[in-house]
Structures are given as C-alpha cells and as structure tokens.
Design a protein around this motif. Structure first.
Motif, PDB file in Angstrom:
ATOM      1  N   SER A 268       0.732  -1.179  -0.034  1.00  0.00           N
ATOM      2  CA  SER A 268       0.027  -0.091   0.049  1.00  0.00           C
ATOM      3  C   SER A 268       0.730   1.235   0.042  1.00  0.00           C
ATOM      4  O   SER A 268       0.966   1.975   1.154  1.00  0.00           O
ATOM      5  N   LEU A 269       1.743   1.642  -0.983  1.00  0.00           N
ATOM      6  CA  LEU A 269       2.113   2.662  -1.147  1.00  0.00           C
ATOM      7  C   LEU A 269       2.587   2.848  -2.729  1.00  0.00           C
ATOM      8  O   LEU A 269       2.478   2.053  -3.565  1.00  0.00           O
ATOM      9  N   VAL A 270       2.801   4.110  -3.024  1.00  0.00           N
ATOM     10  CA  VAL A 270       3.345   4.519  -4.437  1.00  0.00           C
ATOM     11  C   VAL A 270       4.964   4.454  -4.503  1.00  0.00           C
ATOM     12  O   VAL A 270       5.636   5.136  -3.750  1.00  0.00           O
ATOM     13  N   VAL A 271       5.369   3.750  -5.543  1.00  0.00           N
ATOM     14  CA  VAL A 271       6.732   3.695  -5.645  1.00  0.00           C
ATOM     15  C   VAL A 271       7.062   4.203  -6.979  1.00  0.00           C
ATOM     16  O   VAL A 271       6.275   4.598  -7.865  1.00  0.00           O
ATOM     17  N   PRO A 272       8.397   4.584  -7.116  1.00  0.00           N
ATOM     18  CA  PRO A 272       8.961   5.763  -8.395  1.00  0.00           C
ATOM     19  C   PRO A 272       8.960   4.802  -9.550  1.00  0.00           C
ATOM     20  O   PRO A 272       9.543   3.852  -9.527  1.00  0.00           O
ATOM     21  N   PHE A 285      15.326   7.137  -3.651  1.00  0.00           N
ATOM     22  CA  PHE A 285      14.204   6.271  -4.188  1.00  0.00           C
ATOM     23  C   PHE A 285      13.122   6.557  -3.169  1.00  0.00           C
ATOM     24  O   PHE A 285      13.408   6.143  -2.045  1.00  0.00           O
ATOM     25  N   VAL A 286      12.320   7.256  -3.556  1.00  0.00           N
ATOM     26  CA  VAL A 286      11.302   7.947  -2.892  1.00  0.00           C
ATOM     27  C   VAL A 286      10.055   7.206  -3.114  1.00  0.00           C
ATOM     28  O   VAL A 286       9.384   7.332  -4.410  1.00  0.00           O
ATOM     29  N   VAL A 287       9.398   6.715  -2.059  1.00  0.00           N
ATOM     30  CA  VAL A 287       8.071   6.289  -1.942  1.00  0.00           C
ATOM     31  C   VAL A 287       7.028   7.120  -1.242  1.00  0.00           C
ATOM     32  O   VAL A 287       7.533   8.218  -0.562  1.00  0.00           O
ATOM     33  N   ARG A 288       5.817   6.879  -1.429  1.00  0.00           N
ATOM     34  CA  ARG A 288       4.652   7.806  -0.616  1.00  0.00           C
ATOM     35  C   ARG A 288       3.871   6.988   0.007  1.00  0.00           C
ATOM     36  O   ARG A 288       3.327   5.936  -0.554  1.00  0.00           O
ATOM     37  N   VAL A 289       3.916   7.241   1.213  1.00  0.00           N
ATOM     38  CA  VAL A 289       3.018   6.559   2.127  1.00  0.00           C
ATOM     39  C   VAL A 289       1.934   7.452   3.015  1.00  0.00           C
ATOM     40  O   VAL A 289       2.238   8.571   3.047  1.00  0.00           O
ATOM     41  N   GLN A 290       0.845   6.738   3.407  1.00  0.00           N
ATOM     42  CA  GLN A 290       0.105   7.562   4.285  1.00  0.00           C
ATOM     43  C   GLN A 290       0.578   7.365   5.844  1.00  0.00           C
ATOM     44  O   GLN A 290       1.426   6.264   6.026  1.00  0.00           O
ATOM     45  N   ARG A 338       3.745  15.671   2.849  1.00  0.00           N
ATOM     46  CA  ARG A 338       3.050  14.899   3.711  1.00  0.00           C
ATOM     47  C   ARG A 338       3.386  13.445   3.706  1.00  0.00           C
ATOM     48  O   ARG A 338       3.806  12.725   4.551  1.00  0.00           O
ATOM     49  N   GLU A 339       3.704  13.147   2.362  1.00  0.00           N
ATOM     50  CA  GLU A 339       3.783  11.743   2.234  1.00  0.00           C
ATOM     51  C   GLU A 339       5.264  11.154   1.669  1.00  0.00           C
ATOM     52  O   GLU A 339       5.298   9.851   1.844  1.00  0.00           O
ATOM     53  N   VAL A 340       6.172  11.976   1.078  1.00  0.00           N
ATOM     54  CA  VAL A 340       7.270  10.987   0.565  1.00  0.00           C
ATOM     55  C   VAL A 340       8.259  10.556   1.841  1.00  0.00           C
ATOM     56  O   VAL A 340       8.326  11.033   2.859  1.00  0.00           O
ATOM     57  N   LEU A 341       8.576   9.596   1.407  1.00  0.00           N
ATOM     58  CA  LEU A 341       9.751   8.533   2.230  1.00  0.00           C
ATOM     59  C   LEU A 341      10.887   8.182   1.479  1.00  0.00           C
ATOM     60  O   LEU A 341      10.545   7.471   0.465  1.00  0.00           O
ATOM     61  N   SER A 342      12.136   8.662   1.815  1.00  0.00           N
ATOM     62  CA  SER A 342      13.284   8.161   0.820  1.00  0.00           C
ATOM     63  C   SER A 342      13.785   6.832   1.547  1.00  0.00           C
ATOM     64  O   SER A 342      14.001   6.814   2.894  1.00  0.00           O
ATOM     65  N   LEU A 343      13.649   5.976   0.776  1.00  0.00           N
ATOM     66  CA  LEU A 343      14.540   4.646   1.257  1.00  0.00           C
ATOM     67  C   LEU A 343      15.893   4.539   1.033  1.00  0.00           C
ATOM     68  O   LEU A 343      16.531   5.215   0.066  1.00  0.00           O
ATOM     69  N   PRO A 344      16.648   3.845   1.953  1.00  0.00           N
ATOM     70  CA  PRO A 344      18.121   3.465   1.761  1.00  0.00           C
ATOM     71  C   PRO A 344      18.384   3.292  -0.006  1.00  0.00           C
ATOM     72  O   PRO A 344      17.742   2.360  -0.513  1.00  0.00           O
TER      73      PRO A 344
END
Ligand SMILES: Cc1ncc(COP(=O)(O)O)c(C=O)c1O
Length: 368
Positions: A268-272, A285-290, A338-344
């Motif tokens: 349940s997230l948006v992947v680039p 590598f930025v996903v978007r999460v609630q 609000r939603e972006v999250l950068s993964l390793p």
C-alpha cells in the motif's frame, strides 16, 4: 538487519587506494586552490555531460546563484521553479534578488508541471529552473520550446541528477547552464562541499569566472564585485577519481530500484517509476505512504533508516512567508510534503538489505 540510509564509509573502503593517492598528490603539490587538478576535473566533467565548458564552484547553491548572475538576472525579474524542491533552488534566486514564481510538480515524475509553467509566464519572467529531482530528468523538450518561444533563460538544477539522461543526453547540457552539487551524499559526492556549472555559452563562462573569484580578471584588478566560490583542489582530485566510477554506481542504483519495485509490488504505497524517455539515476528512491510518522517509527524499530525529501514545499517554510502564499495553492507538492519517504539507496546496498527494507515496509503499510 541494520540498513543505514547512506553508507559512505563502505564506498570509501572500495576505492581507498585511488582516493588516498589523489589526495596525497594534491597535498604534496601544495596547490590547494585552482590549478591543474581542478582544470582536469572540469574538463572531464564537461566531456561527461556533453557540454562545452565546466567551472567548479564552492557548492550547488553557489552554482545556481552565480549562473543566474552570470546570465544577467536583474533584481525583481521572475524565475519559475517547482514548489517541491530543496530550499537552495529558491535561495539562489532570491540571493540574486530575483523573484521566485512557484509551480506545482507532476505527481509521477516529481518534476515541474509544464501546464503550470506556461500559465505562469508573464512579461516580467526572466527564466526557468527545472529541477531534476531525485535523479529523474525534468521534461526538457517542452521546457526548452517554451523558453525559446518566450525568450527565457533555462538554468538546470542538476544537484540530484549526475549522469541522468533525457532522450539520450545527459542533464546539464540542455539549458544555458547546468548546476551541480557535490555534497558528499550525492551520486557524485566530494569530501566536503563543492559544486560546478556547465555551459556552452562562452560569454556567460567569462562572467562566471569573474564572479566566482572576487570579480578579478588579473592578480590586481577587480572588474566587478564578486564572491569567493572556488572549488578546491582536494575536492577536485576526489571527484576526478569518483567520476570514473559514477556510471557503474548509477547502474547499481537502477538495479536496486528494480528490485525495490519487484519486492514492493502490491504493497500500500506509491513507488517511483521512470518516464520512458529518461534514464533515472535514483539519487533518492522515494515512495509515498500514508501516516508517515508511524511508518518511519516502525521501520526504525526494524533497523531501517529513512529520510524525508522534503517535508514541505518552498512556500510553506517561514523563510518565504513574505511571499504570502498559503496552503492549498500547490496541492501535489503539499501532498508530497506529507507523504514522501526516501528509502536507503546507494550502489553498495546489498540485495538482502533491500529485501529487509521491503519486508519491514510491507509490515508497516499492509498489503493493497
Ligand atoms: C535540488 C537541489 N538543489 C540545490 C542543492 C544545493 O546544493 P549544495 O548543498 O551543494 O549547496 C541541493 C543540495 O542538496 C539540491 O538537492
């Protein structure tokens, strides 16, 4: 399993002999500012980008700031840039006494929304700064067409896009200037601050050479009021070594991105995704999460470090409160905040580490 967000120590261990030799050569030469090492790196980087010239400067911020001045931005003239970017893109404009005009970003590529760019061009518009955010090139074809049609300057913010390609050509060779940052965590990072401007315009280059070195055109004569924004020789020596590895590292990042996408399918997230006409270099590598704070906490408990780039758009920082822009004007950029999250994401990342991140992320977000 511990997965750090960035691992520059491992990268250094892999290239230690080359780096140590390059630094020792500069120290032994005692030529610390300017000189042959800097010129050699500038030539190599210009060739790499497919640009006629390159000039090393003190940081990515200085690169944009000085490029704007060298291209003739006058106080009060407007420069269009995306609302979702690092603050430096905006600071460079306002430090040059230009006026920032923000546009929203495309929700797929996180680069500037072209419809908005066209709508915001007016009689006081001087130029456009496309930001190749996260390593995904902005849609340069239409941007250049708009600029040509309206007689505008284009200054590319390439701080996150070393080596990325748009329709086969590398970022930094499209606009009147390409501005790079070599902050240590970038795909091509120095061992301190550093930056560089690429250009095909010799008049602009001559002006830039004055600006970055106290406005000096000889040892004693200062032609204009300038700055001290030179790239030092130790940084140039490190960068020259690392440039030889850049394509390999970018290739590894692309493979990691593919693995992330494969392992995160159905979560349940948006992947680039990369547009078909670009070669993404996944600086981030930025996903978007609630509910990001909860996800970040959950990942942290499983040893996974993450980053946020950026937690709010330019107009919502107190620094630019004087623009009088309110929440709601740039909905995509605000949602990104609000939603972006950068993964390793770095070349040295192992498959087992990626799998551990994905497992932790699936647990934190649930399945779609
Ligand atoms: C998009 C963007 N522009 C500009 C900069 C400024 O670069 P520097 O930190 O080298 O001044 C950065 C650096 O983080 C960046 O990410």
């Amino acid at each position: 399993m511990d997965v750090p967000f960035l691992d520059l120590k491992t990268q250094y261990q892999q290239i230690k002999p080359e780096i140590d030799r390059a630094i020792a050569e500069v120290v032994e030469s005692a030529r610390f500012v300017g000189g042959e090492r800097v010129e050699r790196f500038e030539r190599a980087f210009a060739d790499y980008c497919g640009s006629s010239h390159a000039l090393g400067v003190g940081s990515g911020t200085a690169a944009i700031h000085l490029a704007l001045l060298a291209l003739g931005l006058e106080p009060g003239q407007e420069v269009i840039l995306p609302a979702h970017t690092f603050m430096a893109t905006a600071e460079a404009v306002t430090h040059a006494r230009g006026k920032i005009v923000l546009v929203d970003v495309d929700p797929k590529t996180y680069t500037m929304d072209l419809g908005e760019v066209e709508a915001k061009i007016g009689k006081n518009t001087w130029g456009i700064i496309p930001v190749h955010l996260y390593g995904h090139p902005a849609n340069m074809g239409p941007i250049l067409e708009l600029a040509e049609k309206h007689g505008l300057k284009v200054v590319e913010d390439c701080a996150q896009s070393h080596g990325a390609r748009y329709r086969g050509r590398r970022t930094g060779c499209f606009g009147h200037a390409g501005c790079f940052s070599f902050y240590p965590g970038k795909n091509l990072g120095a061992y301190g601050d550093g930056g560089l401007v690429t250009t095909n315009d010799e008049t602009m280059l001559a002006r830039l050479r004055l600006l970055y070195n106290h406005g000096r055109n000889s040892k004693s004569q200062h032609e204009i009021e300038g700055f001290n924004e030179r790239l030092d020789a130790i940084q140039a020596a490190v960068l020259e070594v690392k440039l030889r590895h850049l394509d390999g590292w970018n290739e590894a990042r692309r493979a990691h991105a593919d693995r992330y996408r494969q392992k995160l399918a159905g979560a349940s997230l948006v992947v680039p995704e990369a547009s078909p006409d670009v070669e993404h270099i996944y600086h981030l590598f930025v996903v978007r999460v609630q509910d990001r704070p909860r996800v970040v906490e959950s990942l942290k408990k499983r040893g996974v470090s993450t980053g946020v780039h950026y937690d709010r758009p330019v107009h919502l920082h107190p620094a630019y409160g004087y623009l009088g822009l309110s929440q709601g004007q740039y909905p995509v950029s605000e949602a990104c905040g609000r939603e972006v999250l950068s993964l390793p994401m770095y070349a040295e990342l192992g498959d087992a580490q990626i799998d551990a991140v994905c497992e932790a992320l699936r647990e934190a977000t649930g399945e779609r």
